[in-house]
Scaffold this motif. Structure first.
Motif, PDB file in Angstrom:
ATOM      1  N   GLY A   1      64.272  44.449  48.902  1.00 38.23           N
ATOM      2  CA  GLY A   1      64.027  44.273  47.479  1.00 38.23           C
ATOM      3  C   GLY A   1      63.639  45.574  46.812  1.00 38.23           C
ATOM      4  N   ARG A  34      63.232  34.549  43.449  1.00 41.11           N
ATOM      5  CA  ARG A  34      63.467  35.900  43.978  1.00 41.11           C
ATOM      6  C   ARG A  34      62.553  36.929  43.298  1.00 41.11           C
ATOM      7  NH1 ARG A  34      69.687  36.928  43.130  1.00 41.11           N
ATOM      8  NH2 ARG A  34      69.150  38.928  44.120  1.00 41.11           N
ATOM      9  N   ARG A  42      64.858  40.830  46.560  1.00 46.05           N
ATOM     10  CA  ARG A  42      63.808  40.349  45.666  1.00 46.05           C
ATOM     11  C   ARG A  42      63.477  41.432  44.630  1.00 46.05           C
ATOM     12  NH1 ARG A  42      61.517  35.909  46.941  1.00 46.05           N
ATOM     13  NH2 ARG A  42      59.778  36.352  45.517  1.00 46.05           N
TER      14      ARG A  42
END
Length: 656
Positions: A436, A524, A492
């Motif tokens: 992420g 997310r 994410r």
């Protein structure tokens, strides 16, 4: 202290300084003088001596409060000064109410017994300028004969409650409403200064059960001329307005000034951990210490003031403003920190203080606002430091003017989309897989180029644009993440939220509305909040974060290891991630102590079911140590610093 005694049921008058104490005590018609000597032993002993001179004539008790553990032979000194009673206020088993009761019994014995003292008090109620009314039955009210006589222009029979209020100016009415508001909330006592028949008086207000009581205290013009209306009501120091006026006057006379801005770094944490009452007591005690510290300075060459919340100032006239003199003045600031911000014992607990100081010296300016701004900026910078307690401002006036220009520019920057979003990759420690990114804000200024987050947020704070800036960043970050290709569906997005966000009652609704409008999936998204941002209404913040977690978002606590109530947050917040501050990871590969600290944090987080993200990882040695200790994720320049949205997509494709 006055509020605490008032809550017990006693009628209280309070004074913060020794000046005119005999006249004030006699005008109050009090039978007990209670003198708090903590952090002001010299002034307190002198006040005892002053009031003791009245004992033979008035039959009063003098109760001294002190801390024998911190003040050598203080009980003996109080005795020889003339106190009739003594209480060890630092003893957790001491009972202030009973100490006052014993002092009152002493007065009764001197005055011929309980009945005689009771009759004397009834007489005082008539000779005093007093009033009272019921909170629920407005027909139940009382005005003393003395007050009726002194205010013949007020018809108390027609307006028994609002009679005095009606003859005040609009500004005075506003102050009275503020004082009454404090009574209606959580204070048993308040006081307000206003004019009455052209004379300045102190109006004491007291809430007791079903009734509100008022008493007028008339002070000599000389005492009020010392600045009663310019005093901070909590600390007893001069307020910010008085300090600015004092500095302006000296600068206009061409006098050089040194300004020390003192701040409590852990004040918010103290309020959250112990309650506002303890925070107020600490403010009062620091005020006493600073007053005693600067007592030897003539009033025309030094002023001590409370600017706001946890910030105090000491301004001193300087004959020499050379570089050597500035350095010497910085040394004085360091001495102030050491002597006046040592731990404070309160109700059996010793509360440590973490203080910082920003120092500025004026050379040729006539504008006190620039001097204050320089000291404020120096304090703001040093407040972020774990080691450096003092910062001497090297900021020139042209730089201060630039700061003011940036505040104006920021409002237009939001309109012109100059606030860019950078993304810093977050990596899995054991596999190196990208998981992420954290969204970080940068200001692409048309003339100055890219300005970092620290500058951006400090300017927004001063300009009052934090709410708009935070909203803008969230919308932009969600919109960028919504454009990621389907192949990035495992990534994410982390965004930072502020104390202002959490304080907004519509925060949850607005956050979800922004997410839905962007088209990015809520499950997310991770919201990051620092420990310092949680100070305030912790319960409401926790509830709002829980509401968002129920809607699929995850919660991370950021910069862990730099705060003071970390364990409480870990226990009570709906957390998913714990982010270790870069200050702890920086020396982890070489420092055994840092390794032990980080390992304990990781073990504690894992036992609570939290994933750990290490920030600021820059070397392979740091990463290897974190891997050995069980850290799951990291971010830092070892893999990538913050990059643009386009660069992040390229990084993600290569990583994938």
């Amino acid at each position: 202290m006055a509020e605490k005694i008032s809550a017990i049921g006693w009628r209280v008058s309070s004074a913060r300084r020794r000046e005119g104490v005999q006249g004030r005590f006699l005008s109050s018609h009090a039978l007990i003088a209670l003198i708090d000597l903590r952090d002001a032993a010299g002034e307190g002993l002198a006040a005892i001596t002053d009031i003791a001179a009245l004992v033979d004539k008035s039959g009063i008790a003098i109760l001294a409060l002190a801390d024998p553990g911190a003040q050598e032979n203080i009980a003996t000194k109080c005795y020889y000064a003339g106190a009739t009673h003594f209480m060890d206020i630092a003893n957790p088993h001491s009972d202030l109410n009973q100490a006052i009761n014993f002092a009152y019994r002493y007065v009764e014995n001197i005055r011929g017994g309980a009945e005689a003292t009771k009759n004397f008090n009834k007489l005082l109620m008539q000779v005093d300028e007093q009033w009272s009314f019921s909170k629920t039955a407005f027909g139940q009210n009382w005005v003393s004969q003395k007050l009726r006589e002194s205010l013949g222009q007020v018809d108390f029979d027609i307006n028994p409650i609002t009679g005095i209020y009606r003859i005040l100016s609009s500004e005075e009415r506003s102050r009275v409403r503020g004082a009454m508001g404090r009574l209606s909330k959580d204070s048993a006592q308040a006081a307000v200064v206003h004019l009455l028949n052209g004379e300045k008086i102190i109006h004491h207000l007291h809430s007791s059960g079903e009734y509100i009581h008022g008493r007028i205290e008339r002070i000599t013009s000389g005492e009020l001329g010392h600045g009663w209306t310019e005093r901070d009501l909590l600390s007893g120091l001069r307020n910010g307005s008085a300090a600015r006026a004092w500095m302006r006057s000296r600068l206009e006379q061409g006098i050089g000034l040194g300004l020390i801005m003192l701040g409590l770094r852990n004040f918010g944490t103290i309020n959250a951990a112990y309650g506002r009452t303890v925070g107020d007591e600490i403010t009062r005690r620091i005020g006493q210490r600073l007053i005693a510290e600067t007592a030897d300075y003539p009033s025309d060459s030094c002023i001590v003031a409370r600017m706001d919340g946890q910030n105090f100032v000491v301004a001193v006239s300087l004959d020499d403003v050379s570089d050597d003199a500035v350095e010497k003045f910085g040394g004085y600031a360091e001495e102030l920190l050491g002597r006046n911000f040592r731990p404070i014992p309160i109700e059996g607990r010793t509360i440590g203080l973490v203080a910082r100081a920003g120092v500025a010296v004026v050379r040729d300016s006539k504008d006190e606002t620039l001097l204050i701004r320089r000291a404020t900026l120096a304090l703001a910078e040093v407040m972020m430091s774990d080691a450096q307690p003092i910062k001497i401002s090297g900021t020139a006036e042209k730089d201060i003017l630039l700061e003011q220009r940036l505040e104006t520019d920021l409002a237009h920057a939001l309109e012109r989309n100059e606030i860019a979003i950078a993304l810093q990759p977050q990596i899995k420690v054991d596999t190196g897989q990208l998981i992420g990114a954290e969204a970080l804000a940068r200001w692409n200024h048309p003339k100055l180029g890219f300005l970092g987050a620290a500058t951006l947020f400090s300017v927004a704070e001063r300009a009052g644009l934090m709410k708009l800036l935070s909203l803008h960043i969230h919308k932009r970050a969600f919109a960028i993440a919504a454009t990621w290709p389907d192949s990035f569906s495992f990534l994410r997005l982390s965004v930072n939220i502020t104390a202002g966000d959490l304080a907004n009652g519509d925060f949850v609704k607005n956050m979800m509305q922004n997410i839905v409008q962007s088209g990015f999936s809520a499950d997310r998204i991770t919201l990051e909040i620092t420990e310092s941002e949680l100070i305030g209404n912790f319960s409401s913040a926790s509830q709002r974060l829980s509401d968002l977690k129920d809607r699929g978002l995850r919660i991370a606590i950021d910069d862990f290891g730099t705060g003071y109530s970390s364990l409480a947050y870990l226990k009570n917040l709906p957390l998913d991630y714990l982010k270790i501050d870069s200050g702890l990871t920086g020396d982890i590969s070489g420092s055994v102590k840092d390794q032990v600290v980080v390992k304990s944090i990781i073990d504690m987080a894992r036992s609570l079911g939290l994933a750990v993200i290490a920030e600021g990882v820059e070397t392979e040695a740091q990463l290897e140590t974190l891997a050995a200790q069980g850290c799951e994720y990291f971010q830092g320049f070892l893999r990538s610093g913050p990059v643009s949205a386009e660069e992040f997509e390229i990084f993600a494709l290569r990583s994938h």
